[in-house]
Design a protein around this motif. Sequence first.
Motif, PDB file in Angstrom:
ATOM      1  N   UNK A 183       0.952  -1.153  -0.361  1.00  0.00           N
ATOM      2  CA  UNK A 183       0.094   0.363   0.245  1.00  0.00           C
ATOM      3  C   UNK A 183       0.840   1.375  -0.043  1.00  0.00           C
ATOM      4  N   UNK A 184       0.224   2.175  -0.642  1.00  0.00           N
ATOM      5  CA  UNK A 184       1.464   3.897  -0.890  1.00  0.00           C
ATOM      6  C   UNK A 184       0.007   4.142  -0.540  1.00  0.00           C
ATOM      7  N   UNK A 185      -0.774   4.309  -0.009  1.00  0.00           N
ATOM      8  CA  UNK A 185      -2.121   5.503  -0.165  1.00  0.00           C
ATOM      9  C   UNK A 185      -2.058   6.583  -0.803  1.00  0.00           C
ATOM     10  N   UNK A 186      -3.235   6.262  -1.451  1.00  0.00           N
ATOM     11  CA  UNK A 186      -4.323   5.762  -1.889  1.00  0.00           C
ATOM     12  C   UNK A 186      -4.863   4.480  -3.154  1.00  0.00           C
ATOM     13  N   UNK A 187      -3.108   4.932  -2.983  1.00  0.00           N
ATOM     14  CA  UNK A 187      -2.492   2.901  -4.053  1.00  0.00           C
ATOM     15  C   UNK A 187      -2.575   1.541  -3.412  1.00  0.00           C
ATOM     16  N   UNK A 188      -2.952   0.959  -4.080  1.00  0.00           N
ATOM     17  CA  UNK A 188      -1.737  -0.456  -3.963  1.00  0.00           C
ATOM     18  C   UNK A 188      -0.927  -0.611  -5.326  1.00  0.00           C
ATOM     19  N   UNK A 189       0.537  -0.401  -5.001  1.00  0.00           N
ATOM     20  CA  UNK A 189       1.586  -0.224  -6.076  1.00  0.00           C
ATOM     21  C   UNK A 189       2.001  -1.495  -6.200  1.00  0.00           C
ATOM     22  N   UNK A 190       2.353  -2.114  -7.221  1.00  0.00           N
ATOM     23  CA  UNK A 190       2.882  -3.487  -7.545  1.00  0.00           C
ATOM     24  C   UNK A 190       3.901  -3.082  -8.791  1.00  0.00           C
ATOM     25  N   UNK A 191       5.373  -3.589  -7.484  1.00  0.00           N
ATOM     26  CA  UNK A 191       6.527  -3.100  -8.660  1.00  0.00           C
ATOM     27  C   UNK A 191       7.153  -4.338  -8.806  1.00  0.00           C
ATOM     28  N   UNK A 192       7.354  -4.975 -10.089  1.00  0.00           N
ATOM     29  CA  UNK A 192       7.707  -5.883 -10.594  1.00  0.00           C
ATOM     30  C   UNK A 192       9.188  -5.552 -10.950  1.00  0.00           C
ATOM     31  N   UNK A 193      10.490  -6.670 -11.409  1.00  0.00           N
ATOM     32  CA  UNK A 193      11.328  -6.853 -11.995  1.00  0.00           C
ATOM     33  C   UNK A 193      11.810  -7.591 -11.976  1.00  0.00           C
ATOM     34  N   UNK A 194      13.280  -8.174 -13.193  1.00  0.00           N
ATOM     35  CA  UNK A 194      13.479  -9.376 -13.738  1.00  0.00           C
ATOM     36  C   UNK A 194      14.476  -9.726 -12.520  1.00  0.00           C
ATOM     37  N   UNK A 195      14.298 -10.999 -12.277  1.00  0.00           N
ATOM     38  CA  UNK A 195      14.540 -11.615 -11.108  1.00  0.00           C
ATOM     39  C   UNK A 195      16.216 -11.732 -10.942  1.00  0.00           C
ATOM     40  N   UNK A 196      16.766 -11.802 -11.756  1.00  0.00           N
ATOM     41  CA  UNK A 196      18.612 -11.474 -12.126  1.00  0.00           C
ATOM     42  C   UNK A 196      18.887 -10.095 -11.960  1.00  0.00           C
ATOM     43  N   UNK A 197      18.088  -8.945 -10.586  1.00  0.00           N
ATOM     44  CA  UNK A 197      18.150  -7.442 -10.385  1.00  0.00           C
ATOM     45  C   UNK A 197      19.097  -7.866  -9.879  1.00  0.00           C
ATOM     46  N   UNK A 198      20.348  -7.356 -10.075  1.00  0.00           N
ATOM     47  CA  UNK A 198      21.700  -7.248  -9.098  1.00  0.00           C
ATOM     48  C   UNK A 198      21.580  -6.876  -7.490  1.00  0.00           C
TER      49      UNK A 198
END
Length: 1197
Positions: free
Chosen positions: A160-175
């Motif tokens: 939650x980052x009021x007033x939103x629900x945030x979804x952060x998506x990133x590759x698995x190999x993010x170092x």
Amino acid sequence: MIAEPNTANNLPSQKENAVRDETVPESAVQNISCVRNGNLKTPREKRKVRQQCENIRRSSASSKRVSRLQNGQVVEAVTLFEVVSMGKQAMQSVVDDWVEAYKQDRNVALLDLINFFIQCSGCQGMVTAEMFQSVHKKDVMQKMTENFDEESGLQYKKFIAYPWILTVTWPVDMGNEDYPLIRTGPYWKKFKANFCEFIAVLVQQCQCSILYDSYLMDAIISLLTGLADSMVRAFRHTSTLAAMKLLTAVLSVRLNLDVNKHNAQRLYEVEKKRISGKRTNYRLDQLERKRKEYEHKLLEIQNMMNAIFKGTFLNRYRDVIPEIRATCIEEIGRWIKTYPDAFLNDSYLKYIGWMLYDKQAEVRLKCLLGLQGIYSRKEFVSRMDLFTTRFKDRIVSMPLDKDHEVAVQAMKLLMLMSQNCEDVLSAEDCETLYQFVYTTHRPLAVAAGEFLYKRLLSHGGDEEAQPKGGGKFGASTDQLKRLIHFFMDSKLHKHVAYLIDSLWDWAGKFLKDWECMTTLLLKNAEEDEEELSDAYQNALIEIILATVREAAEGHPPVGRGAAKKILSVREKKIQLEDCTKITEHFIMVLPQLLAKYSTDAQKVANLLQIPQYYDLDVYSTGHLEKHLDALLREMRDIVAKHSDMSVLEASSRTYYVLCSEEIAIYSQVDHARSQLIDELMGQLNQLLDGFWQKEEGFCMDAGETSRMHCVLRRVAAFHNAHDLTKWNLYDKTLRLLVFEMEHGSLPVLVVVPALQCTYFSLLWQLAAVSENSPKETLFALGRELRHFSQICMHFLHHKDKDVKEKAFLILCDWLLILSHQDANNNEEVVGLLDYLPSTSLQEKLLLFIQEHVFRGEEEESKDLTEEEESKDESCKLDNLHKKRSLLAAYCKLIAYNVVEMTAAAEIYKYYVKTYNDFGDIIKETLSKTRHNNKIQSTKALIICLQQLFQAHAESHDSSGGLDFFSASFTNMKELARRFSLTFGWDQVKSRESVAMIHKEGIEFAFQGANGVHGKCLPPNLSFLLIISEFSNKLLKPDKRLVYAYLQRYVAEPLPCRGDEWQPLIWYRNSLLANEDEESSVLGSSGEWSPVGTSKTSSFKRKLSNGSLPETSQTEATRKAPEPQSASQLASAAGKSRKRLKSQEMHLQERLPFLCPRGLRGRSCKYEIKTEEVSEEGQAEDTAEDVDVDVVGADQDS
């Protein structure tokens, strides 16, 4: 619906939707991400949001985005991240642009800001958002997750980052090791400063309006709190730094509000008194509303502070990443200093106190720096009594910290505590801290010197204990006596130079008061009843000499500081002024001091060194030749009175300095020197004439022996610094040595100085050789050189220990000088005088070292009883010093190729056994020889280990087999481990040497086997356990080559699978451990799992932090691996052979000696012979060698 992570099939469309301009810098393009709204469905709505998103270029003039030149073209920044990363002179205009955008459409502007924080974390993924109101509260907690989507291969976090629900998506190999805050270089360092400044300016510009709209700060705090709980290091680090800086900025707003509220309250009270008795006034109502408004804002600010502190600080000040912990501690220290009314209490101070025990020096340093800012203000100290009582002992112990900077800051903190806290440090604490003035680390010593000066020297302790000085030098006399008293009590009399250097920056004024010091020394008992005692006089003279040396040379003493300090113009000017002051004062005073203390050898030896720091031109410019006569007269009398070598060497050195041909007083000093030498040679000739005239010349009484001993010592001391060739001293002393060789009846007191004089005479003759010297002279000198060498060789077997040691030292120096003639001389001259030791002489020198340095120590320790050991402790130290000198002299011959480098193998055998006494000398020898010739140095290591193994095998022949757990075998493995550590972390640099050790070790291990594929057990097979200690120094490709070379000697299948073949299995595992290409050799599956990848990353992080997994030597030896399936090994080798064939062919050209002819002929198409290996053994091998594989991978890639 909340936007779910897109699958791998949707990734191309994501890239298309992300608007990227060609003019955006590469660093920004890599980090850019797309912000979407999950509720927008129609194309028109999506197009409208895209136009307002931060990814669309803002072309209006009001935006005023930053631009810069890149490859000759103007590049305009688009996003907030790009603006901040590029840097801008006025950050306020950037924030003003964002505030204007926020006032127009706060949703889009807030998404822009949210994406800024995500991009600053180095995230290359995307952010999607959904309004919080559209989700039932029951479903919220279920969606607050951080997970890995196996289908898409992406990792995502929902929060939650009021007033939103945030979804952060990133590759698995993010170092985790690469994100903006930890990147190196000035660009990213500036980015971090700009990032912090942006947050501060943002809060400052919003404090008048939108800061209190219950929308902006709620969203930012929710965002940062959610990111701070992530398992991804980049998110935690970036969000924690942002949250801490946000709280710092909010705190400054709180302070301004407090001031405004106080002013409004005062105006309200004044206005209320002014209109008392009247009706309600408009002005009063206005002030009342203003006051309540400030109170409301303060309440909101307080809620923000509490949310950040409880949501971020309390969770992250104990984070596993030291940078995050350091950030938290640094900021809480700033909060306490900025707003002490709220934070200066034990509820917040305890966090700093707890982190004083942190394992990372960076965190401890931030704690100390924060406490310095608090303890520097006296008004704060009274509120820290409980903290001081609780953590004082820890702070007092921190000057012993292994990190130098932490130790220095701890000492500075204790200085502040001593000044501002009464009686916080006990007398025992102070005595402990005073001793740090003797430490070798100069910054710590200087900090301790400040503590000593301000605590003890600048003002006394108890008034009764203070010595009362009067007259002209009253204050300086008191300080000097306190300094002498401290120096005497410390019982470290040989470290006076370190003490003076520590105090020089703080007490330089009274330490340069040489007039006061010499006045104390020249006082008589009749003049003053407080004449210094003999011990105090010795200490004061040592202090005078140390201060004179410090002022004249201008650099720290030996051992404190890596190199001589480069003086600035101002420092050079001060140095010249001090030299002039020293000369003008001591020219007149020194003869008086020498006359008064002429009978005391210790005092005179120190006083005679002072003229070496004179500005000798003052004698002629100041017309002070009469004082020079007085000095020379006193020096002549001192030489006649004393035979102590320290006095004689100081006198000789002073004569040498005064006899410089460039100064005007040369003729006067040279005449006095010649008279002194004539007198000494006359005495020697008289004694020698009387000695040779006797019928039985070898008979000398005690008086004659003593006189000749004294004269020869005086002559030897002067011959060291002055050329006495014209007095024909060589023939006289050589005759004594020849007589001793023939009869062996001369006293030792005569032989040793005679040997020294002969050596100096030949050195002066050798120095006088030039290109124009006639051949007859060169031939004669060459004969004399060889004759003297024969004499020294003969004296190696002398009955007296002192004669043998002196002959050995002279012979080593002599061989070193003769084998390294000046290259400027012509080849003919060098050839005539060159002299290299024969094989027999090298053997004698080595035997001498073994008997008198290593074995002699064992015999002495056995012969002495416990009482004698306690009584002769000082004798032991002197004896150890002599042994170190003998070993160093011989090791120089090895390091400079005078003797065979393989002779070092005998020295290396004692590396572990005598590490405390001679480890530094042996290690330096190993380093020098490796620098000169890597191959020969490596051969010496191999020979050393082979000889030790053979001796161990011979001693266990009777028992029927080798004992792997015996003390001798364990010592061999430990020695091999120490040798391995000397190669350092640069595996490429030591590649050839380590590979050679394995090649020679394998060949030695299989000596005696029946043919290449012999079935019998090789007698030296256990040697593979020894060389396995070097496996972690091999690069991964070299491990495969060594493994291939091992297969030449291994039959398949092994004829026996008992314990006797365990060394081979162990050695194989050390070569195959942590091979990515051969991972199936050590496990059941043929591919690494994701968990294995994370483990490798964790080991890389440990390597970067300097902490590596270690396995104890005994435990590693005892946990021998058990057999495993041979089919698994064969299949793994077959797979890896195809992938690595081209690499191995290239490596064979680099290291050809590892590829036998047979293997080269077959293009290294070998078969990997396998044995069963247990999973337990695999785990141990992996844990032991994984650090080397990480290094090898980095260097090989």
